[in-house]
Design an enzyme around this catalytic site. Sequence first.
Site, short mmCIF file in Angstrom:
data_model
loop_
_atom_site.label_atom_id
_atom_site.label_comp_id
_atom_site.label_asym_id
_atom_site.label_seq_id
_atom_site.Cartn_x
_atom_site.Cartn_y
_atom_site.Cartn_z
N SER A 1 0.79 -1.14 0.15
CA SER A 1 -0.08 -0.05 -0.19
C SER A 1 0.94 1.33 0.08
O SER A 1 1.87 1.09 0.69
CB SER A 1 -0.90 0.15 1.34
OG SER A 1 -1.36 1.22 1.33
N TYR B 1 -2.77 5.80 -4.90
CA TYR B 1 -4.00 6.47 -5.23
C TYR B 1 -3.45 7.70 -6.20
O TYR B 1 -2.34 8.36 -5.95
CB TYR B 1 -4.43 7.21 -4.18
CG TYR B 1 -5.29 6.18 -3.13
CD1 TYR B 1 -6.77 5.95 -3.43
CD2 TYR B 1 -4.65 5.58 -2.15
CE1 TYR B 1 -7.31 5.14 -2.73
CE2 TYR B 1 -5.32 4.73 -1.22
CZ TYR B 1 -6.78 4.53 -1.50
OH TYR B 1 -7.20 3.50 -0.78
N THR C 1 -5.50 2.49 -7.20
CA THR C 1 -6.88 2.43 -6.61
C THR C 1 -7.85 3.37 -7.18
O THR C 1 -7.38 4.69 -6.83
CB THR C 1 -6.80 2.23 -5.22
OG1 THR C 1 -6.12 1.27 -4.61
CG2 THR C 1 -8.09 2.05 -4.61
N LYS D 1 -7.45 -0.88 -9.79
CA LYS D 1 -8.03 -1.62 -8.84
C LYS D 1 -9.54 -0.92 -8.18
O LYS D 1 -9.37 0.19 -7.96
CB LYS D 1 -7.16 -1.92 -7.45
CG LYS D 1 -7.93 -2.42 -6.19
CD LYS D 1 -6.71 -2.74 -5.34
CE LYS D 1 -7.53 -3.48 -3.87
NZ LYS D 1 -8.29 -2.27 -3.36
N HIS E 1 -13.46 -2.47 -2.74
CA HIS E 1 -12.54 -1.76 -1.44
C HIS E 1 -12.96 -2.85 -0.34
O HIS E 1 -13.09 -2.35 0.76
CB HIS E 1 -12.95 -0.60 -1.34
CG HIS E 1 -11.63 0.34 -1.11
ND1 HIS E 1 -10.86 1.24 -1.78
CD2 HIS E 1 -10.88 0.32 0.22
CE1 HIS E 1 -9.67 1.69 -1.18
NE2 HIS E 1 -9.77 1.21 0.01
#
Lengths: 370, 370, 370, 370
Positions: free
Chosen positions: D115, D143, D169, D242, D266
């Site tokens: 992440s 992100y 994401t 994603k 998510h």
Amino acid sequence: MTAQLQSLPPGLTNLEDHATQAQTRMDEIAWAYFSGGAGDEYTLRDNRDAWTRLQLQPRILRPVARGHTRISLFGRTLEHPVLLAPVAYQRMAHGDGELASAYAAAAQGAGFVLSMQTSVAMQTIAQAVQAEPARGPMWFQLYMHYERGFLLDLVRQAEEAGYEALVVTVDAPTSGVRDRERRSGFRLPDGVSAVHLAQQYRQSRQLEPGQSALFDDLLLAAPGWDDLAWLKAHTRLPVLIKGVLHEEDARIAAGLGLDGIIVSNHGGRTLDSTPATAAVLPRIAQAVGGRMPLLVDGGIRRGTDVLKAIALGANAVLIGRPYVHGLANAGAMGVAHVIRLLRDELEIAMALSGVATLEQVSAELLFRNS
Amino acid sequence: MTAQLQSLPPGLTNLEDHATQAQTRMDEIAWAYFSGGAGDEYTLRDNRDAWTRLQLQPRILRPVARGHTRISLFGRTLEHPVLLAPVAYQRMAHGDGELASAYAAAAQGAGFVLSMQTSVAMQTIAQAVQAEPARGPMWFQLYMHYERGFLLDLVRQAEEAGYEALVVTVDAPTSGVRDRERRSGFRLPDGVSAVHLAQQYRQSRQLEPGQSALFDDLLLAAPGWDDLAWLKAHTRLPVLIKGVLHEEDARIAAGLGLDGIIVSNHGGRTLDSTPATAAVLPRIAQAVGGRMPLLVDGGIRRGTDVLKAIALGANAVLIGRPYVHGLANAGAMGVAHVIRLLRDELEIAMALSGVATLEQVSAELLFRNS
Amino acid sequence: MTAQLQSLPPGLTNLEDHATQAQTRMDEIAWAYFSGGAGDEYTLRDNRDAWTRLQLQPRILRPVARGHTRISLFGRTLEHPVLLAPVAYQRMAHGDGELASAYAAAAQGAGFVLSMQTSVAMQTIAQAVQAEPARGPMWFQLYMHYERGFLLDLVRQAEEAGYEALVVTVDAPTSGVRDRERRSGFRLPDGVSAVHLAQQYRQSRQLEPGQSALFDDLLLAAPGWDDLAWLKAHTRLPVLIKGVLHEEDARIAAGLGLDGIIVSNHGGRTLDSTPATAAVLPRIAQAVGGRMPLLVDGGIRRGTDVLKAIALGANAVLIGRPYVHGLANAGAMGVAHVIRLLRDELEIAMALSGVATLEQVSAELLFRNS
Amino acid sequence: MTAQLQSLPPGLTNLEDHATQAQTRMDEIAWAYFSGGAGDEYTLRDNRDAWTRLQLQPRILRPVARGHTRISLFGRTLEHPVLLAPVAYQRMAHGDGELASAYAAAAQGAGFVLSMQTSVAMQTIAQAVQAEPARGPMWFQLYMHYERGFLLDLVRQAEEAGYEALVVTVDAPTSGVRDRERRSGFRLPDGVSAVHLAQQYRQSRQLEPGQSALFDDLLLAAPGWDDLAWLKAHTRLPVLIKGVLHEEDARIAAGLGLDGIIVSNHGGRTLDSTPATAAVLPRIAQAVGGRMPLLVDGGIRRGTDVLKAIALGANAVLIGRPYVHGLANAGAMGVAHVIRLLRDELEIAMALSGVATLEQVSAELLFRNS
């Protein structure tokens, strides 16, 4: 009379929290009155479940910056599509009653529909909120089963006080089988009454043997479509009917030139075992075909529910019990909080669904699991 | 012998309340006997759930003043479509037994079907209620699997006592697997018996090895369609059959000239895992095509259920357990209260659905969720 | 060694009662072993629920006198269609183990399928029940993942001892994920073992890095269709395969000339999330088209379940856990009671459905709710 | 910094056990943060239930010896199709945080997606696992809603550290309504932070009256498809997106030349009331038509779930919460155990379904109950 500002108790994350906490603040009779439904409360639960069963199929990477929740209704722009439904006797929930609710609605830009059975005078309310800069529309709700003279007088009062539309509730020619309320031994507390209905309690007729107190007495005053036409002819305000559950009735209303429809089963308080409002909404939207505004209530508890209602064809939604819970929890502050929570959730639901405005929302947003 | 008037205990808002309270008043054996079903009680629950699953789609602003719940059945006008189903050994529930139930039915204008296994003599009952001005029809229920001579004698007694129709129960050539009843160690209390069946208990046959006590003994007396034809030929009364669950059997009954059909699965007390009566009713209504009256029982607990049954094609409904609960709670007064509650709820359901008479009710009133 | 007759404890009304009581009699490991399933036990529950969901639509007034539950299987007439499924290590449930079960089966005319993992020798069992006059067929179950020499020896023993068919379990090339059993810390108690499998525990291969103990070792012994053909060619007994869940596999089995199929998911003990056996049975029945006997197990707990299985196309059914519960509760007496309960319930279900013989039963008896 | 080896506590039979035990090890805030979902957690539950509702219809007697779970992804062969999804702030669950997870993934041949909100630096992790012989691919998640300069710098760091793909994401332009997390009073514990995001917290804009903090401030930074195209043009790594739930978005992604899609909601943490990922996966698989790898996450808890995902068209799956539970229970050892359990279950599910390789798996393996 002024609504007291009151601070918000902790632990109120969503509308369900408001309900849970309100139950601890109301006495048993008030709780039974506001939260109970008809019969086995099947429709009450199904209203809620029907929204939950619907699924949103979101889009990604769409332009959502500078989006908004605004809608247009009867020539006015509303900041968001959430209105407060008519609820009787709100002083049972909090001393400030309808005044606090109207004040909170005005502060939050929410439309407010005042019940004919209000426990605070419509004039008091209208004056108190008139000056709020961002306030939404104020409408007045009424039942037709009263004398026309009395009704006309009430309509004139509403017009003069500045109410902007009339909402006629048509799904309750008689009360539902409200067992929870009856078990609680319902009676109005001292000092709470329907201030505009003093002396309006009708005298029962003398029945002959074999006659029915319902069919042969009470329902003699039950209204018909012609009463709606009469009302429409006697007011300059838009007239909406509330309580439509059948597409044919929506067609009739449109044909009569009425101004709006509220799809509602009275929050599950009249006929238990009607369909959920979410189940009939798309049929009624199709029948109306955009000829007039369409609103819906019943079981709306989340911003995603609001979005789903719009996707099924509603222009706006109303909430009832949730704001009464807010009222019980913290007066005007509680009601404002409930509206704000719902609006914030709606914004987030829109952003996460990839829609910037409610005009972009259609049935396409709903997932068809087939 | 006269049914004692007894005051109604508090807290009885609906039929479910009657059930809850009755459980505290009956001993365990009586409760197991009256409330239990066959097997895992799946059909018992499904009967109830099937009515609940059906939804009414009400119409608004229709003329309902001067409406009524009246129906016409075998040339008589009944005040409402609720009859009391045949239930055995009612003196297990209350000392007044069937007398109290019949008396309450008469007072409330409800039809009454006396069980062949009544614990009060049919003549006693008939005389007691004969003079009630508003009373509904009295019918007599019987099983065919006894000697014809005995049956004829019983039929003659019923005819002479003034019973107006015969109801033949055809869904129980043997008892169901009533586990709850068996677990309770069922036995009739002292002083309670099937007063018309004294000495009628048949002797078991001597079985050969490999033979079945059921197929090779008990079922030798199981009736067939020819027995129904024989009965029809030997009485001047209308003959209804009770326990029909298949559309083909309904067609056969109509072809034989029988006078009425009661769609029933014996309240879930015989074959567990049959469909709910609400599930088969529309098919049977279609098969019968109005050629004869159609009644239904099983799981009716609300006025909305009665209305749904009519919408599915029934002319009238029967209730069983609910009135036994009323009987246990307050004798004749309790039974009358149960009937009254159901009738009041039916009136309200009609008014809120926009129908003034049951003749206006059709499948159109039901919401098709598709 | 002889099965002890033992008296039946009170309170055993149905198979569910046997289960409830058995749990109090077995130790935790035995209970986890016999009652547990694979994974989240979804299939275990669904097996049961799938029978419950099916509904019987009974016919009335049909000739049922002199009916019976007899079926014909591999040239023999069986008194009823209930067989005991192969279950390993029954001495964990009761000291008499498989001997008691076989004895009870013989006394009640039920077919008995002895597990290859029996904890009592097949010869002991065969001799003990040989003389029972009404006994049903004795079959022997085996897995193919053993050496052919060993298997042939076992088959010869079974043939000589008088077993009448071979049942090859094909749905367990490896064990399922039996979490409940693993949590219990399963191990065989002292004195209990698979008496025919001594010294048959295979040695693990030495694995290279990256190899799988399952794919690269254990499954090297997994059988294929050719192994079934080989077995068929090397025995004079009929060969059934147990564990079929796919219609295509049923077609293959029929094409190979195998003699019977048992639709089974191993009682939910191997692959969790297979369909319930009731869900695949009709497709397999259609694929087989009557070319060979079709049996089914999994979740059968009521006489109505047996009737539903026949209606879906099975010739007979097997029960597993229920008779082990009977065994734990009262040895041979308990097993006999379980069989008797199920047969009695089947007779009642037939009588109440209007069928006199199982040959009259077809899918017509099932209610199609559409 | 090195992940500590820690011994595995007893009683961990499956992933559910890991969850149960992890709840006792985490403090309330960490538990709420990792296990909570958005809104009423309907999607969170439905993700899980949707896999359970799918049924596998296994084949028997197929050649499964020498089978394997290997898949091919972006030119690499992976030992099995289970990857670890990006999860933020793992040092809240265990002191070793992401380092332990990455180490366990490497040891078990699982792909690992780090992440952007990692609490351990990406370089530290990459160096620690670089040498593991069997390790799966390392990807980096990010992100888009930050400044491009900052993003490019992060991408360069990831490229240099040896990460092999970028996962963007796209389903969270704003956070979901995470009520459970909010109720817990979420705040990061001392010493835990997103180490690559220091000083990246953006300043709120000054809003005008009537403006929305969401639409008129936060979402000004929301990314669009052009941002994805920009990223794709500025990195040599494959770019996956994603958070895809709509087949149309999958088509757009394919058209833009993106390299892979992760079907995800998510983990139910953003928009409550989306469909379960298992419900949309087959439509997206059809839209993509094999043009690029397709992965899925959400609710995978069993080897059978993995097999079902492959059958619906996924190339691989990701797990999130389960490995965080393993991490909380026993650091790297716990994560490795979770991966191993799932892989072992997958092997068993394959063997019991009759498939030797995942390439043989198609929708044919799923039972269609119609």
